[in-house]
Scaffold this active site. Structure first.
Site, PDB file in Angstrom:
ATOM      1  N   GLY A  75      33.703  -3.914 -29.122  1.00 33.88           N
ATOM      2  CA  GLY A  75      34.020  -5.214 -28.552  1.00 33.88           C
ATOM      3  C   GLY A  75      33.585  -5.615 -27.015  1.00 33.88           C
ATOM      4  O   GLY A  75      33.504  -4.714 -26.390  1.00 33.88           O
ATOM      5  N   ARG A 101      28.218  -3.220 -33.646  1.00 33.28           N
ATOM      6  CA  ARG A 101      28.950  -2.132 -34.230  1.00 33.28           C
ATOM      7  C   ARG A 101      28.334  -1.384 -35.065  1.00 33.28           C
ATOM      8  O   ARG A 101      27.529  -1.991 -36.388  1.00 33.28           O
ATOM      9  CB  ARG A 101      30.211  -2.227 -34.847  1.00 33.28           C
ATOM     10  N   ASP A 156      36.789   3.249 -26.892  1.00 34.09           N
ATOM     11  CA  ASP A 156      36.494   4.833 -27.836  1.00 34.09           C
ATOM     12  C   ASP A 156      35.587   4.993 -28.739  1.00 34.09           C
ATOM     13  O   ASP A 156      34.799   5.775 -28.539  1.00 34.09           O
ATOM     14  CB  ASP A 156      37.921   4.562 -28.592  1.00 34.09           C
ATOM     15  N   THR A 186      36.830  -2.136 -22.168  1.00 32.68           N
ATOM     16  CA  THR A 186      37.686  -2.724 -23.644  1.00 32.68           C
ATOM     17  C   THR A 186      38.703  -3.336 -23.098  1.00 32.68           C
ATOM     18  O   THR A 186      39.744  -2.826 -22.333  1.00 32.68           O
ATOM     19  CB  THR A 186      37.781  -1.470 -24.598  1.00 32.68           C
ATOM     20  N   ASP A 204      41.258  -3.775 -24.652  1.00 31.60           N
ATOM     21  CA  ASP A 204      42.455  -3.026 -25.290  1.00 31.60           C
ATOM     22  C   ASP A 204      43.080  -1.969 -24.241  1.00 31.60           C
ATOM     23  O   ASP A 204      44.104  -1.525 -24.326  1.00 31.60           O
ATOM     24  CB  ASP A 204      42.058  -2.222 -26.405  1.00 31.60           C
ATOM     25  N   ASP A 258      42.698   1.087 -23.583  1.00 34.83           N
ATOM     26  CA  ASP A 258      43.168   2.224 -24.620  1.00 34.83           C
ATOM     27  C   ASP A 258      42.204   3.502 -24.364  1.00 34.83           C
ATOM     28  O   ASP A 258      42.607   4.583 -25.018  1.00 34.83           O
ATOM     29  CB  ASP A 258      43.247   1.847 -26.194  1.00 34.83           C
ATOM     30  N   ARG A 307      44.454  -3.474 -31.385  1.00 37.40           N
ATOM     31  CA  ARG A 307      44.856  -3.016 -32.814  1.00 37.40           C
ATOM     32  C   ARG A 307      45.772  -1.756 -32.725  1.00 37.40           C
ATOM     33  O   ARG A 307      46.608  -1.312 -33.577  1.00 37.40           O
ATOM     34  CB  ARG A 307      43.382  -2.726 -33.360  1.00 37.40           C
TER      35      ARG A 307
HETATM   36  O1  F6P Z   1      38.429  -3.534 -29.206  1.00 39.55           O
HETATM   37  C1  F6P Z   1      38.811  -4.659 -28.750  1.00 39.55           C
HETATM   38  C2  F6P Z   1      39.218  -5.669 -29.874  1.00 39.55           C
HETATM   39  O2  F6P Z   1      39.160  -6.992 -29.130  1.00 39.55           O
HETATM   40  C3  F6P Z   1      40.544  -5.397 -30.659  1.00 39.55           C
HETATM   41  O3  F6P Z   1      41.518  -5.720 -29.712  1.00 39.55           O
HETATM   42  C4  F6P Z   1      40.537  -5.958 -31.926  1.00 39.55           C
HETATM   43  O4  F6P Z   1      41.378  -5.623 -32.819  1.00 39.55           O
HETATM   44  C5  F6P Z   1      39.023  -5.927 -32.122  1.00 39.55           C
HETATM   45  O5  F6P Z   1      38.546  -5.788 -31.089  1.00 39.55           O
HETATM   46  C6  F6P Z   1      38.266  -7.034 -32.952  1.00 39.55           C
HETATM   47  O6  F6P Z   1      37.118  -6.597 -33.374  1.00 39.55           O
HETATM   48  P1  F6P Z   1      35.964  -7.732 -33.724  1.00 39.55           P
HETATM   49  O7  F6P Z   1      35.427  -8.617 -32.702  1.00 39.55           O
HETATM   50  O8  F6P Z   1      35.162  -6.921 -34.540  1.00 39.55           O
HETATM   51  O9  F6P Z   1      36.780  -8.670 -34.931  1.00 39.55           O
END
Ligand code: F6P
Length: 333
Positions: free
Chosen positions: A12, A73, A104, A126, A128, A130, A172
């Site tokens: 992300g 990804r 991560d 990130t 998050d 985390d 998440r």
């Molecule tokens: O890892 C960052 C994040 O924004 C999370 O908080 C969220 O769940 C996820 O990415 C969403 O991912 P995507 O952009 O692939 O929907």
């Protein structure tokens, strides 16, 4: 001796990644190292999307959200064949080391490269927040300020209409954005993955607050908040749908919900994120210049430090529950 590095962003995107890329490129040049862009993370690495960068290719990006290197990804990088192709491409482009900016999943990918003999260094980015060891990751400060701005605006309308508002933020597996924006925004309840909750207790809190004269309420919910098994939830429901439905039914208070979504990932990085990104990226390049590899940089107790990446990934990020208790006390008075 490192002559050429590749830099990539993966997973992300997060505001401040561009500031980190800018510092990696300019510090590399400062140390006499050639910087190369690896576009679209590990996906681009496998496909050989690798190009030289110059000081000018990172001009005018420090204030921009997102990542000029793009992000993706990669499913193929999960396979040994994919990783072998990635290593082949790095060798073909004479890349001696790779700087990985991400969260991560990106770091786990970096560790795989490390096992295959590629020099790597990780910079945590990130929203998050985390990643263990570092107190903060690039992007979190901007994201939490975006969330807080939304809480402030929603509070205006919550107050006018005397309603309960459920606001869902990203995370998440992490309650950081919900907890920080909830505490800073004066939320009445904060529901996060790290702390189990019961919706009947949340309702009782709202009723008690109402009896004390509160006319509106904000409930912050992290997207990964597990949900209350007692309350029932359709598999397709986000936790905020479950919370809003339950609260309205149980208390009779008029309830609305908002899912902030990807708005939290964009926007100009805050001063904190630009400073953090610049300082972390500089230290990452210093380490590579000294021939140190297999590490992650971060900030702990206001100091820039580094840890072995395998050690950092094996740790669990500990959310400071004092924030949670403080928010609860302030909401209950
Ligand atoms: O890892 C960052 C994040 O924004 C999370 O908080 C969220 O769940 C996820 O990415 C969403 O991912 P995507 O952009 O692939 O929907």
């Amino acid at each position: 001796m490192i002559r050429r590095i590749g830099v990539l962003t993966s997973g992300g995107d997060a505001p401040g990644m561009n500031a980190a890329i800018r510092t990696v490129v300019r510090t590399a040049i400062h140390f006499g190292i050639e910087p190369y862009a690896i576009y679209r993370g590990y996906h681009g690495m496998i496909r050989g999307e690798i190009e030289p960068m110059s000081s000018r290719s990172v001009s005018g990006i420090i204030q921009r959200g997102g990542t000029v290197l793009k992000s993706a990804r990669s499913q193929s990088f999960m396979t040994p064949e994919g990783r072998a192709k990635a290593v082949e491409q790095l060798k073909e482009h004479a890349i001696d080391a790779v700087v990985v900016i991400g969260g991560d999943g990106s770091f786990r990918g970096a560790l795989e490269l490390d096992k295959l003999g590629i020099k790597i260094i990780g910079i945590p980015g990130t929203i998050d927040n985390d990643i263990a060891c570092t107190d903060y990751c690039i992007g979190f400060d901007t994201a939490v300020n975006t969330a807080l701005d939304a809480v402030n605006k929603i509070r205006d309308t919550a107050s006018s209409h005397e309603r309960v508002y459920v606001i869902e933020v990203m995370g998440r597996h992490s309650g950081y954005i919900a907890l920080y924006s909830g505490l800073a925004g004066g939320a009445d309840a904060i529901l996060i993955p790290e702390v189990p909750y019961r919706l009947d207790e949340v309702c009782t809190k709202l009723e008690e607050a109402n009896a004390k004269g509160k006319t509106h309420s904000i409930i912050m919910v992290a997207e990964g908040a597990a949900g209350d098994p007692e309350a029932g939830r359709l598999p397709s429901d986000s936790p905020s749908v479950q919370v809003a439905n339950y609260v309205q039914e149980k208390t009779g208070y008029e309830t609305r919900m908002t899912i902030l979504g990807h708005i939290q990932r964009g926007g100009a990085p805050t001063v904190n994120d630009r400073l953090l990104a610049s300082r972390l990226a500089y230290h990452a390049m210093e380490l590579l210049h000294q021939g140190k590899t297999g590490k992650m940089v971060g900030e702990a107790d206001h100091k820039i430090k580094s840890w072995n990446l395998d050690y950092a990934l094996a740790q669990e990020k500990q959310l400071d529950l004092e924030y949670y208790h403080l928010a609860n006390i302030l909401a209950s008075i």
